[in-house]
Design an enzyme around this catalytic site. Sequence first.
Site, short mmCIF file in Angstrom:
data_model
loop_
_atom_site.label_atom_id
_atom_site.label_comp_id
_atom_site.label_asym_id
_atom_site.label_seq_id
_atom_site.Cartn_x
_atom_site.Cartn_y
_atom_site.Cartn_z
N LYS A 52 -3.02 78.29 -13.75
CA LYS A 52 -2.39 77.40 -12.38
C LYS A 52 -2.19 76.14 -13.34
CE LYS A 52 -4.29 79.28 -8.16
NZ LYS A 52 -2.81 79.42 -7.55
N LYS A 77 -21.04 79.30 -17.97
CA LYS A 77 -22.52 78.88 -18.37
C LYS A 77 -23.04 79.88 -18.61
CE LYS A 77 -24.13 74.96 -15.11
NZ LYS A 77 -24.57 74.29 -16.22
N ASP A 104 -20.96 75.30 -10.75
CA ASP A 104 -20.44 75.14 -11.80
C ASP A 104 -20.63 76.15 -12.90
OD1 ASP A 104 -23.06 74.48 -12.07
OD2 ASP A 104 -23.01 72.72 -13.28
N HIS A 152 -13.94 64.85 -10.81
CA HIS A 152 -14.56 66.45 -10.58
C HIS A 152 -14.17 67.13 -9.42
CE1 HIS A 152 -18.27 65.84 -13.38
NE2 HIS A 152 -17.11 65.36 -13.87
N GLU A 171 -15.48 74.85 -11.15
CA GLU A 171 -15.60 73.50 -11.07
C GLU A 171 -14.42 72.87 -12.08
OE1 GLU A 171 -18.85 69.93 -11.99
OE2 GLU A 171 -18.37 71.48 -13.87
N GLU A 186 -20.91 60.51 -26.33
CA GLU A 186 -22.35 60.19 -25.61
C GLU A 186 -23.11 61.52 -25.48
OE1 GLU A 186 -24.57 59.14 -21.81
OE2 GLU A 186 -23.22 61.04 -22.29
N HIS A 187 -22.59 62.43 -25.35
CA HIS A 187 -23.56 63.61 -25.19
C HIS A 187 -24.34 63.94 -26.25
CE1 HIS A 187 -24.98 67.35 -23.90
NE2 HIS A 187 -24.44 67.96 -25.09
#
Length: 231
Positions: A52, A77, A104, A152, A171, A186-187
């Site tokens: 999409k 995940k 998610d 989100h 998600e 940052e992660h």
Amino acid sequence: MPEHRLETLEPQELTLTPVPDKSLKSRIESYTIPFRELITYYRCAMMEVETKFRVLSEEFSLQYDRNPIETVKTRLKSVDSIANKLISRELPLTVESIEKNLNDVAGVRIICSFPSDIYAISDAFLRQDDITLIERKDYIRAPKPNGYRSLHLIVETPIFLHDKKKLMKVEVQFRTIAMDWWASLEHKIRYKKDVEIPSAVARELLDCANEAARLDSRMEQLQKYIVPKYE
């Protein structure tokens, strides 16, 4: 004195007899097959949503002579991540629990050029009649305390199987290039969860997030001089 002799024992043949326990196999399959099916359904839903956005990107490129979407990323995940999330919430480790409680498992990330692109693309996406909005969190207009910015959406989309239609949750995250750059770095800085981030580092990260937001705003103002707004 009597003579002591060590007797040599003949080695005995050791054989392993298979245990004809079909119930064990069936029990294992009763867990693994439904889980594999569910992950396949999530993968299909993720592909539907990705398609999409690629269609929207083509349409916007044709109409406005520029591509508002820089990158489309997808991810599922892992089994460990799913299990850890359920365990941390003290939820059952079942297929039904995954579908009911986790939003998610399937994720799509849309990287846009400018903040206005995010809202234009997300609005067009949500107007599609087979997309149902479940939850919306706008961390662009209301950033997290650490400086994180992103839009989100949790949406529900149908997938069409050979014998049925099934609704699946996906998600969708929207970021600009600057937002994604900051979040990725940052992660990496915070990747060791058992190490406390010093307050000075946390302040620097927040300053960097604010600088990235200001850069987004300045670059968007520049492009407005030469590119018409979405109508």
